[in-house]
Design a protein around this motif. Structure first.
Motif, PDB file in Angstrom:
ATOM      1  N   ASN A  49      82.868 -18.993  52.865  1.00 60.95           N
ATOM      2  CA  ASN A  49      83.191 -17.989  51.848  1.00 60.95           C
ATOM      3  C   ASN A  49      83.381 -18.616  50.469  1.00 60.95           C
ATOM      4  O   ASN A  49      82.933 -18.068  49.465  1.00 60.95           O
ATOM      5  CB  ASN A  49      84.430 -17.193  52.250  1.00 60.95           C
ATOM      6  N   THR A  53      79.759 -16.837  49.815  1.00 57.55           N
ATOM      7  CA  THR A  53      80.048 -15.438  49.497  1.00 57.55           C
ATOM      8  C   THR A  53      80.803 -15.246  48.188  1.00 57.55           C
ATOM      9  O   THR A  53      80.437 -14.419  47.368  1.00 57.55           O
ATOM     10  CB  THR A  53      80.865 -14.807  50.642  1.00 57.55           C
ATOM     11  N   TYR A  54      81.873 -16.003  47.982  1.00 57.67           N
ATOM     12  CA  TYR A  54      82.733 -15.813  46.811  1.00 57.67           C
ATOM     13  C   TYR A  54      82.684 -16.995  45.846  1.00 57.67           C
ATOM     14  O   TYR A  54      83.628 -17.234  45.114  1.00 57.67           O
ATOM     15  CB  TYR A  54      84.177 -15.582  47.265  1.00 57.67           C
ATOM     16  N   GLY A  57      83.673 -16.105  42.404  1.00 52.14           N
ATOM     17  CA  GLY A  57      84.883 -15.309  42.241  1.00 52.14           C
ATOM     18  C   GLY A  57      86.175 -16.091  42.234  1.00 52.14           C
ATOM     19  O   GLY A  57      87.236 -15.524  42.383  1.00 52.14           O
ATOM     20  N   ARG A 121      88.919 -10.792  50.178  1.00 52.85           N
ATOM     21  CA  ARG A 121      88.410 -10.300  48.886  1.00 52.85           C
ATOM     22  C   ARG A 121      89.521 -10.117  47.860  1.00 52.85           C
ATOM     23  O   ARG A 121      89.354 -10.441  46.689  1.00 52.85           O
ATOM     24  CB  ARG A 121      87.688  -8.982  49.116  1.00 52.85           C
ATOM     25  N   PHE A 125      90.009 -14.694  47.098  1.00 56.66           N
ATOM     26  CA  PHE A 125      88.932 -14.941  46.139  1.00 56.66           C
ATOM     27  C   PHE A 125      88.857 -13.866  45.061  1.00 56.66           C
ATOM     28  O   PHE A 125      87.782 -13.501  44.607  1.00 56.66           O
ATOM     29  CB  PHE A 125      87.583 -15.038  46.864  1.00 56.66           C
TER      30      PHE A 125
END
Length: 136
Positions: A49, A53-54, A57, A121, A125
């Motif tokens: 992640n 994915t992040y 972020g 989420r 992040f």
């Protein structure tokens, strides 16, 4: 969401593979084996992640602090799965292996995945501009 799922599948494979090896050839007891494999799975999921994915972020703070929050979110997810098994097995009296599997790996995993996605989420992040709400 796809990146989160891919990281989760890799983490699941690492967790399961290490657990089977630690229980089998390594000869560890089930709780020690599961504890170590859970830690490995969390580390794989966090890495996937954070780097995938992040990756855009990151809001600041140390990676160690992020990992600690990520680990806590995953422990909460594991607790949801255990709670589902406990309610089904002890509260409802559904004591077969199939019932335990459905409640833990089916219903529990679905609820835990929603919790983990939300927690990852919004708590781990999050970006400066993103609010920590369900709509954020």
């Amino acid at each position: 969401m796809l990146g989160f799922a891919v990281a989760g599948l890799c983490a699941y494979a690492a967790d399961l593979g290490l657990f089977l090896w630690l229980r089998g050839p390594a000869g560890l007891d089930p709780l020690t084996a599961k504890g170590l494999s859970f830690l490995a799975g969390c580390t794989v999921a966090y890495t996937g992640n954070a780097l995938g994915t992040y990756r855009r972020g990151r809001a600041g703070g140390s990676r160690l602090r992020q990992y600690g929050i990520f680990f806590a979110v995953n422990v909460a997810g594991a607790a949801v799965q255990l709670l589902c098994i406990a309610v089904s097995h002890y509260g409802l009296g559904l004591t077969s292996r199939r019932a335990d599997t459905i409640s833990g790996a089916g219903v529990g995993m679905a609820l835990a995945t929603v919790l983990r996605f939300w927690g990852t989420r919004t708590l781990v992040f999050r970006t400066e501009g993103r609010q920590t709400s369900w709509t954020g």
